[in-house]
Design a protein around this motif. Structure first.
Motif, PDB file in Angstrom:
ATOM      1  N   ARG A 152       0.863  -1.186   0.000  1.00 28.12           N
ATOM      2  CA  ARG A 152       0.000   0.000   0.000  1.00 28.12           C
ATOM      3  C   ARG A 152       0.894   1.228   0.000  1.00 28.12           C
ATOM      4  O   ARG A 152       1.639   1.463   0.949  1.00 28.12           O
ATOM      5  CB  ARG A 152      -0.889  -0.002   1.242  1.00 28.12           C
ATOM      6  CG  ARG A 152      -1.984   1.039   1.211  1.00 28.12           C
ATOM      7  CD  ARG A 152      -3.108   0.625   0.289  1.00 28.12           C
ATOM      8  NE  ARG A 152      -4.207   1.596   0.275  1.00 28.12           N
ATOM      9  CZ  ARG A 152      -5.210   1.544  -0.574  1.00 28.12           C
ATOM     10  NH1 ARG A 152      -5.250   0.565  -1.460  1.00 28.12           N
ATOM     11  NH2 ARG A 152      -6.178   2.439  -0.541  1.00 28.12           N
ATOM     12  N   LEU A 153       0.842   1.983  -1.063  1.00 29.05           N
ATOM     13  CA  LEU A 153       1.730   3.138  -1.196  1.00 29.05           C
ATOM     14  C   LEU A 153       1.257   4.295  -0.329  1.00 29.05           C
ATOM     15  O   LEU A 153       0.081   4.687  -0.368  1.00 29.05           O
ATOM     16  CB  LEU A 153       1.758   3.606  -2.648  1.00 29.05           C
ATOM     17  CG  LEU A 153       2.808   3.012  -3.581  1.00 29.05           C
ATOM     18  CD1 LEU A 153       2.507   3.430  -5.011  1.00 29.05           C
ATOM     19  CD2 LEU A 153       4.197   3.467  -3.176  1.00 29.05           C
ATOM     20  N   ASN A 154       2.180   4.853   0.420  1.00 26.19           N
ATOM     21  CA  ASN A 154       1.912   6.082   1.183  1.00 26.19           C
ATOM     22  C   ASN A 154       3.262   6.743   1.446  1.00 26.19           C
ATOM     23  O   ASN A 154       3.849   6.590   2.517  1.00 26.19           O
ATOM     24  CB  ASN A 154       1.178   5.774   2.484  1.00 26.19           C
ATOM     25  CG  ASN A 154       0.730   7.046   3.182  1.00 26.19           C
ATOM     26  OD1 ASN A 154       0.832   8.144   2.633  1.00 26.19           O
ATOM     27  ND2 ASN A 154       0.237   6.905   4.405  1.00 26.19           N
ATOM     28  N   VAL A 155       3.761   7.438   0.441  1.00 25.09           N
ATOM     29  CA  VAL A 155       5.112   7.984   0.473  1.00 25.09           C
ATOM     30  C   VAL A 155       5.053   9.500   0.319  1.00 25.09           C
ATOM     31  O   VAL A 155       4.326  10.010  -0.544  1.00 25.09           O
ATOM     32  CB  VAL A 155       5.981   7.389  -0.663  1.00 25.09           C
ATOM     33  CG1 VAL A 155       7.360   8.035  -0.672  1.00 25.09           C
ATOM     34  CG2 VAL A 155       6.084   5.880  -0.523  1.00 25.09           C
ATOM     35  N   VAL A 156       5.795  10.200   1.159  1.00 28.04           N
ATOM     36  CA  VAL A 156       5.984  11.642   0.997  1.00 28.04           C
ATOM     37  C   VAL A 156       7.484  11.903   1.024  1.00 28.04           C
ATOM     38  O   VAL A 156       8.164  11.538   1.985  1.00 28.04           O
ATOM     39  CB  VAL A 156       5.298  12.452   2.114  1.00 28.04           C
ATOM     40  CG1 VAL A 156       5.520  13.956   1.889  1.00 28.04           C
ATOM     41  CG2 VAL A 156       3.821  12.132   2.197  1.00 28.04           C
ATOM     42  N   GLU A 157       8.001  12.516  -0.046  1.00 29.81           N
ATOM     43  CA  GLU A 157       9.429  12.822  -0.088  1.00 29.81           C
ATOM     44  C   GLU A 157       9.641  14.227  -0.623  1.00 29.81           C
ATOM     45  O   GLU A 157       8.872  14.705  -1.467  1.00 29.81           O
ATOM     46  CB  GLU A 157      10.189  11.812  -0.963  1.00 29.81           C
ATOM     47  CG  GLU A 157      10.390  10.469  -0.320  1.00 29.81           C
ATOM     48  CD  GLU A 157      11.705   9.817  -0.731  1.00 29.81           C
ATOM     49  OE1 GLU A 157      12.567  10.502  -1.327  1.00 29.81           O
ATOM     50  OE2 GLU A 157      11.850   8.615  -0.453  1.00 29.81           O
ATOM     51  N   ARG A 158      10.708  14.842  -0.157  1.00 29.78           N
ATOM     52  CA  ARG A 158      11.141  16.122  -0.701  1.00 29.78           C
ATOM     53  C   ARG A 158      12.664  16.162  -0.602  1.00 29.78           C
ATOM     54  O   ARG A 158      13.245  15.548   0.306  1.00 29.78           O
ATOM     55  CB  ARG A 158      10.538  17.296   0.066  1.00 29.78           C
ATOM     56  CG  ARG A 158      10.972  17.365   1.509  1.00 29.78           C
ATOM     57  CD  ARG A 158      10.163  18.344   2.325  1.00 29.78           C
ATOM     58  NE  ARG A 158      10.283  19.710   1.867  1.00 29.78           N
ATOM     59  CZ  ARG A 158       9.592  20.729   2.399  1.00 29.78           C
ATOM     60  NH1 ARG A 158       8.728  20.502   3.385  1.00 29.78           N
ATOM     61  NH2 ARG A 158       9.756  21.947   1.945  1.00 29.78           N
ATOM     62  N   PRO A 159      13.328  16.864  -1.515  1.00 26.27           N
ATOM     63  CA  PRO A 159      14.795  16.933  -1.429  1.00 26.27           C
ATOM     64  C   PRO A 159      15.239  17.784  -0.260  1.00 26.27           C
ATOM     65  O   PRO A 159      14.632  18.819   0.045  1.00 26.27           O
ATOM     66  CB  PRO A 159      15.182  17.570  -2.770  1.00 26.27           C
ATOM     67  CG  PRO A 159      13.973  18.340  -3.195  1.00 26.27           C
ATOM     68  CD  PRO A 159      12.795  17.579  -2.683  1.00 26.27           C
TER      69      PRO A 159
END
Length: 711
Positions: A152-159
């Motif tokens: 189940r995808l639940n991804v938050v990313e920022r550089p």
């Protein structure tokens, strides 16, 4: 333009990359195991967007459509009633209607989430800006390729870092300074009319890592770069890279207006000089509206600069910064300097020149500092400027191309080296003031932040001169995105995408990669020795060289070996370079009991017969380290002999051949270095140690006038 780029991205890659020659890098999109591929196809059978007119969204959709059928055997349709991928920004009514919290994504990050949209299951790739959506698409594909896609995808990313730059040391004649992978990929002769489709694949590879800027030309720049003819060429490249979120920058030669005979001086405080640069910036931005700015190498290695006019680095940088600021541009001013007059200690010079200028640079200037205080050596302590300029944002510059680590043919995975620096504690604001926190701005509250990597990219089919050198490009991009990523995690990601996901291949390959850089340190520059390479081309050993015009050009300057001992005393009894570090760091480096083996001879002159913690004398330990380096290459060869049959024959053969070269050259390094240091120390070889194959004069006589990458 968007339609053209999307078409190129679909058509170019499969046609060029039919052979398994390394061209596809880590974007191979190999067929997944049957059950896994079927499951992924069920999770999305289409890709949909309301923003297909946006060129960046268009190339993101094109990438998904390329990868999905290759991995799953099922195409991604443009629409339908089943599960789908929905990609876009809040400008899309469908994305906006989902009311996703995108605050954690920032300007360039993304959210990956599986959810319902009108009763249909969706993999949502959402971002505040189109570039973030592109990065999200590549992250989804990375997870799928590597076999790490969660149920189940639940991804938050920022550089973590704003400027994630490649620095090309490419010359206008297509030679590449310190380049070991063919010619420059920029075919200046044919630009601007003809743009090589390879530029698209270069952009895709960089976007997959989140790299968002590229300096097209050598820091040892030519004035021609800033003429109308060459600006047009750079603009053509910028047009190709733009949809992938990559801005173009140019290295600027300080004396350009004088050399083009358009001013009589390059004094940064002369109004005519400032006016020339302002007009030049306006001209560039008319051709390249999103031009990033200038990279400048000044008053170093004979390059002209503001000090020629008794001005400071800040005077020079600020004048250029004023020229580009109305357009949103920046100036990256390199701190790699060493003066024409003989220094007390080359390792101290950048700090001595730049520390007093802290707080004097304009707010669109960022000072670019090498990872260590000398010059991209196999191992250096972190640069003392990190933590010493709290009012000035700093870029950490690393060298992806292996100028000092065996060129393209030695296997040397560099992420562990960069991790050592990023994790180093400067103690600038107490414990925990790591270099990573300096360069990501969190330590001192800077918004303008960056990392720069000197590229290892050329016209070779495999891009980097060797397959394993691709891992350094990959690792640099991933660490620029997140400096806290572990080197072994990145190596695992890369190996699974580049070769195979078979753990019986991946685990020993990652183990081999993780130990490879230490092997190079051991057979080249053990125990904190540095800059022992033959001069000029930096190929092979030359610790005996001591007759060049300036002391710091000579390897003998750095090791200080004499009949009594070896090493450069940088404590209070020597150059006192340790004083440039914060107290706890300085005390650790200055004390023989706490400095550690890695930097022992960097900071201390040690007697040949002094006992080290290993129980060996200095001389015995030095010889043992050289032997350990050669033994590590033996082990890599044995590893690879078992692993090679598990991948394609073409890449396996290249790696096998390069390991043969590495073994030969490791022995050369070991034998030549031992022969030289024995001649200085007068000590017999430790019992049981194999003597060098030849006498010292044999090694001194070796010449390589045509070594690649020499400038």
């Amino acid at each position: 333009m968007a339609v053209l780029v999307a078409a190129l991205t679909i058509l170019v890659w499969p046609n060029i990359a039919a052979a398994e020659d390394g061209y596809r890098l880590w974007l191979r999109y190999e067929t997944l195991p049957a059950a896994e591929g079927a499951a992924l196809a069920r999770r999305a059978g289409a890709v949909e967007t309301d923003e297909s007119a946006d060129p960046t969204i268009a190339v993101a959709v094109a990438e998904l459509r390329r990868a999905w059928p290759s991995m799953t055997g099922q195409p991604l349709a443009a629409g339908g009633s089943g599960a789908a991928i929905l990609i876009g920004t809040p400008k899309s009514p469908r994305i906006a209607a989902l009311r996703l919290d995108l605050s954690g994504a920032g300007e360039e990050g993304f959210v990956l989430r599986e959810m319902q949209d009108g009763g249909r299951p969706m993999i949502v790739i959402a971002a505040n800006r189109p570039t973030g959506a592109l990065y999200g698409a590549f992250h989804l594909l990375r997870l799928a390729q590597a076999g790490t896609l969660p149920d189940r995808l639940n991804v938050v990313e920022r550089p973590r870092v704003k400027l994630r730059m490649l620095n090309h040391w490419d010359n206008l004649d297509r030679t590449v300074e310190r380049g070991f992978s063919g010619q420059s990929i920029w075919d200046w002769w044919k630009l601007p009319t003809a743009t090589d489709p390879r530029y698209v694949d270069y952009a895709r590879a960089n976007a997959s890592l989140g790299i968002n800027g590229t300096v097209l030309n050598n820091v040892n720049a030519k004035p021609d770069t800033l003429t109308a003819e060459w600006i047009a060429k750079a603009a053509a490249v910028a047009d190709v890279l733009r949809p992938y979120g990559i801005k173009v920058y140019l290295s600027a030669r300080w004396s350009t207006p004088v050399e083009l005979k358009q001013t009589k001086t390059a004094d940064p405080l002369d109004p005519q000089v400032a006016a020339w640069w302002k007009a030049k910036a306006d001209e560039i931005y008319r051709a390249i509206p999103d031009f990033g700015g200038f990279l400048v190498k000044a008053n170093s290695e004979g390059q002209p600069g503001p000090q020629d006019y008794k001005r400071t680095h800040a005077d020079g940088a600020n004048m250029l910064a004023a020229a580009v600021k109305p357009h949103g541009g920046i100036v990256m001013w390199r701190a790699f300097v060493y003066s024409e007059v003989d220094p007390e200690d080359r390792a101290k010079q950048a700090y001595s020149e730049f520390k007093p200028l802290d707080g004097k640079f304009a707010d669109n200037v960022i000072v670019q500092v090498k990872n260590g205080p000398i010059d991209f050596q196999p191992r250096e302590p972190f640069h003392p400027l990190f933590g010493a300029m709290p009012k000035t944002p700093l870029v950490m510059e690393v060298q992806i191309t292996k100028e000092y680590l065996g060129f393209a043919t030695h296997l040397a995975y560099l992420a562990p080296m960069w991790s050592e620096v990023l994790e180093a504690d400067t103690f600038a604001k107490g414990k925990g003031s790591t270099v990573a926190k300096v360069i990501d701005g969190s330590l001192d509250g800077h918004e303008l932040t960056g990392m720069a990597g000197v590229a290892n990219i050329g016209s070779d089919r495999n891009w980097s001169g060797s397959i394993f050198d691709q891992a350094n490009w990959y690792a640099y991009g991933r660490m620029a995105w997140n400096p806290d990523l572990a080197a072994d995690t990145i190596a695992t990601e890369w190996a699974r995408q580049t070769f195979t996901r078979d753990p019986s291949f991946v685990q020993p390959t990652v183990q081999m990669m993780m130990g490879s850089r230490q092997a190079v340190v051991d057979y080249m520059t053990p125990l904190g020795l540095t800059h022992l390479m033959a001069t000029g081309h930096h190929y092979g050993p030359g610790p005996w060289v001591d007759d060049l015009a300036r002391p710091e050009w000579n390897p003998a300057y750095y090791h200080r070996a004499d009949k009594n001992g070896i090493g450069f005393d940088r404590t209070r009894t020597g150059s006192n370079a340790v004083a440039q570090y914060a107290g706890p760091v300085a005390r650790r480096f200055a004390d023989r009991r706490t400095v550690g083996d890695d930097f022992l001879l960097w900071f201390h002159h040690v007697g040949w017969d002094e006992k080290l913690p290993s129980g060996r004398t200095m001389w015995e330990e030095l010889v043992a380290r050289y032997d350990r380096g050669v033994a590590a290459v033996d082990a890599m060869q044995a590893h690879w002999e078992r692993l090679a049959p598990m991948i394609d024959a073409e890449r396996a053969r290249e790696i096998t051949q390069f390991l043969v070269i590495q073994k030969q050259e490791a022995i050369w390094w070991r034998d030549a270095s031992i022969a030289y240091f024995q001649s200085v120390s007068g000590r017999p070889l430790p019992q049981g140690v194999r003597p060098p194959a030849h006498d010292l004069e044999f090694y001194k006589a070796i010449r390589h006038p045509y070594a690649p990458g020499h400038h």
